[in-house]
Design a protein around this motif. Structure first.
Motif, PDB file in Angstrom:
ATOM      1  N   HIS A  65       0.859  -1.266   0.162  1.00  0.00           N
ATOM      2  CA  HIS A  65       0.011  -0.103   0.115  1.00  0.00           C
ATOM      3  C   HIS A  65       1.105   1.308  -0.213  1.00  0.00           C
ATOM      4  O   HIS A  65       2.029   1.027   0.081  1.00  0.00           O
ATOM      5  CB  HIS A  65      -0.787   0.067   1.189  1.00  0.00           C
ATOM      6  CG  HIS A  65      -0.279   0.054   2.504  1.00  0.00           C
ATOM      7  ND1 HIS A  65       0.357  -1.034   3.108  1.00  0.00           N
ATOM      8  CD2 HIS A  65      -0.567   0.930   3.545  1.00  0.00           C
ATOM      9  CE1 HIS A  65       0.924  -0.732   4.327  1.00  0.00           C
ATOM     10  NE2 HIS A  65       0.371   0.364   4.769  1.00  0.00           N
ATOM     11  N   HIS A  67       1.209   3.943   2.114  1.00  0.00           N
ATOM     12  CA  HIS A  67       1.718   4.508   3.237  1.00  0.00           C
ATOM     13  C   HIS A  67       3.042   4.846   3.482  1.00  0.00           C
ATOM     14  O   HIS A  67       4.025   4.113   2.728  1.00  0.00           O
ATOM     15  CB  HIS A  67       1.247   3.797   4.729  1.00  0.00           C
ATOM     16  CG  HIS A  67      -0.333   4.233   4.890  1.00  0.00           C
ATOM     17  ND1 HIS A  67      -0.998   3.214   5.982  1.00  0.00           N
ATOM     18  CD2 HIS A  67      -1.099   5.131   4.376  1.00  0.00           C
ATOM     19  CE1 HIS A  67      -1.920   3.847   5.814  1.00  0.00           C
ATOM     20  NE2 HIS A  67      -2.337   4.908   5.112  1.00  0.00           N
ATOM     21  N   ASP A  69       5.685   4.564   5.344  1.00  0.00           N
ATOM     22  CA  ASP A  69       6.530   3.511   6.010  1.00  0.00           C
ATOM     23  C   ASP A  69       6.804   2.283   5.014  1.00  0.00           C
ATOM     24  O   ASP A  69       7.479   1.309   5.527  1.00  0.00           O
ATOM     25  CB  ASP A  69       6.117   3.271   7.523  1.00  0.00           C
ATOM     26  CG  ASP A  69       4.688   2.625   7.784  1.00  0.00           C
ATOM     27  OD1 ASP A  69       3.735   3.026   6.636  1.00  0.00           O
ATOM     28  OD2 ASP A  69       4.217   2.167   8.617  1.00  0.00           O
ATOM     29  N   HIS A  70       5.967   2.020   4.100  1.00  0.00           N
ATOM     30  CA  HIS A  70       5.890   1.134   3.205  1.00  0.00           C
ATOM     31  C   HIS A  70       6.511   1.441   1.741  1.00  0.00           C
ATOM     32  O   HIS A  70       7.251   0.815   1.143  1.00  0.00           O
ATOM     33  CB  HIS A  70       4.853   0.335   2.952  1.00  0.00           C
ATOM     34  CG  HIS A  70       4.074  -0.135   4.449  1.00  0.00           C
ATOM     35  ND1 HIS A  70       4.392  -1.473   4.665  1.00  0.00           N
ATOM     36  CD2 HIS A  70       3.789   0.430   5.565  1.00  0.00           C
ATOM     37  CE1 HIS A  70       3.652  -1.652   5.843  1.00  0.00           C
ATOM     38  NE2 HIS A  70       3.461  -0.484   6.510  1.00  0.00           N
ATOM     39  N   HIS A 157      -7.640  -0.610   5.391  1.00  0.00           N
ATOM     40  CA  HIS A 157      -6.446   0.072   5.822  1.00  0.00           C
ATOM     41  C   HIS A 157      -5.987   1.204   4.909  1.00  0.00           C
ATOM     42  O   HIS A 157      -5.936   2.449   5.410  1.00  0.00           O
ATOM     43  CB  HIS A 157      -5.403  -0.706   6.189  1.00  0.00           C
ATOM     44  CG  HIS A 157      -4.007   0.036   6.675  1.00  0.00           C
ATOM     45  ND1 HIS A 157      -4.155   0.274   7.918  1.00  0.00           N
ATOM     46  CD2 HIS A 157      -2.943   0.117   5.934  1.00  0.00           C
ATOM     47  CE1 HIS A 157      -2.623   0.918   8.028  1.00  0.00           C
ATOM     48  NE2 HIS A 157      -2.031   0.738   6.937  1.00  0.00           N
ATOM     49  N   ASP A 176      -0.504  -4.244   6.151  1.00  0.00           N
ATOM     50  CA  ASP A 176      -0.989  -3.761   7.347  1.00  0.00           C
ATOM     51  C   ASP A 176      -2.509  -3.918   7.448  1.00  0.00           C
ATOM     52  O   ASP A 176      -3.289  -3.370   7.885  1.00  0.00           O
ATOM     53  CB  ASP A 176      -0.954  -2.129   7.366  1.00  0.00           C
ATOM     54  CG  ASP A 176       0.427  -1.617   7.721  1.00  0.00           C
ATOM     55  OD1 ASP A 176       1.315  -2.376   8.042  1.00  0.00           O
ATOM     56  OD2 ASP A 176       0.532  -0.520   7.904  1.00  0.00           O
TER      57      ASP A 176
HETATM   58 ZN   LIG Z   1      -0.092   1.439   6.665  1.00  0.00          ZN
END
Ligand SMILES: [Zn+2]
Ligand SMILES: [Zn+2]
Length: 239
Positions: A65, A67, A69-70, A157, A176
């Motif tokens: 996804h 986000h 942090d990914h 999410h 997540d």
């Molecule tokens: Zn996430």
């Protein structure tokens, strides 16, 4: 920090970047699943080297996804290695403009969740280096790796969140969809909580023995039945 790869199954490895995990699949070169926050390329590369493999064998990147942090290092690694990046079209739409988070956020109840949200998530910002997605992934797609890796669209999410099921190795890479930081449970934030819960229930119908997460420790045995037990009896009234 001396980063290492942890072996999850015959051909799947986890690299912990502290708060977040990324994964490496070995078949037809290496496939990197998620890229950590901005500036993670060096840590990922050294972990792969410490595991006796070459980061220059990475042939493709799959993002669970958008986000930060990914997807935060996706463009950096793509630029270094000139490899394609794959993701679901719903999150591809925002990542190409450098948007990593949509505005709508439901915070999962609980003091711990609120604290992590306030101290960590909110501060990590909502932007990433823009990354164009070369190949869009859809629900039920079967990638020709490890004898078939099934893409499972698990929105909630984020709208374009995907999980991956390595059928032959019986490993679910959950992203997540949920987390296992202080026990198996919901992630801290969802764009749409009800949709997130129905995605979790969708996955409980699948067969897998091991389960790995963007956040938290892997479950290395009986993960499918642990997940069914947890979420069949979950107190959804709390959320
Ligand atoms: Zn996430
Ligand atoms: Zn995350």
């Amino acid at each position: 920090m001396n980063n290492r790869m942890k072996r999850i199954s015959n051909n799947i490895y986890q690299i912990s970047l502290g708060w977040v995990n990324v994964f490496v699949i070995e078949d037809n070169g290496l496939t990197l699943i998620d890229t950590g926050p901005k500036g993670s390329a060096g840590k990922i590369f050294s972990a792969i080297e410490n595991g006796g493999k070459s980061p220059y064998d990475i042939k493709r990147i799959i993002l669970t996804h958008a986000h930060p942090d990914h997807a935060g290092s996706a463009e950096e690694i793509k630029r270094m290695l000139r490899v394609p990046v794959m993701a679901h079209r719903e999150d591809a739409k925002i990542m190409r403009y450098g948007i990593a988070c949509r505005k709508e956020i439901c915070l999962t109840p609980g003091l711990k969740n609120w604290l992590i949200y306030e101290l960590a998530i909110k501060r990590s910002g909502i932007n990433i280096e823009p990354v164009s997605i070369d190949e869009q992934l859809n629900d039920h797609d079967l990638l020709p790796l490890l004898g078939g890796i099934r893409i499972i669209h698990t929105p909630g999410h984020t709208r374009g969140h995907i999980s991956l099921l390595a059928e032959n190795e019986e490993v679910l890479i959950a992203g997540d969809l949920l987390s296992n930081t202080t026990g198996l449970g919901l992630c801290i934030i969802y764009e749409n909580m009800a949709e997130g819960i129905s995605s979790i229930l969708k996955v409980t119908d699948l067969d897998f023995d091991k389960m790995v997460f963007g956040h938290g420790r892997p479950i290395l045995k009986d993960a499918g039945s642990i997940m069914r037990q947890t979420f069949d009896n979950y107190d959804y009234a709390l959320v």
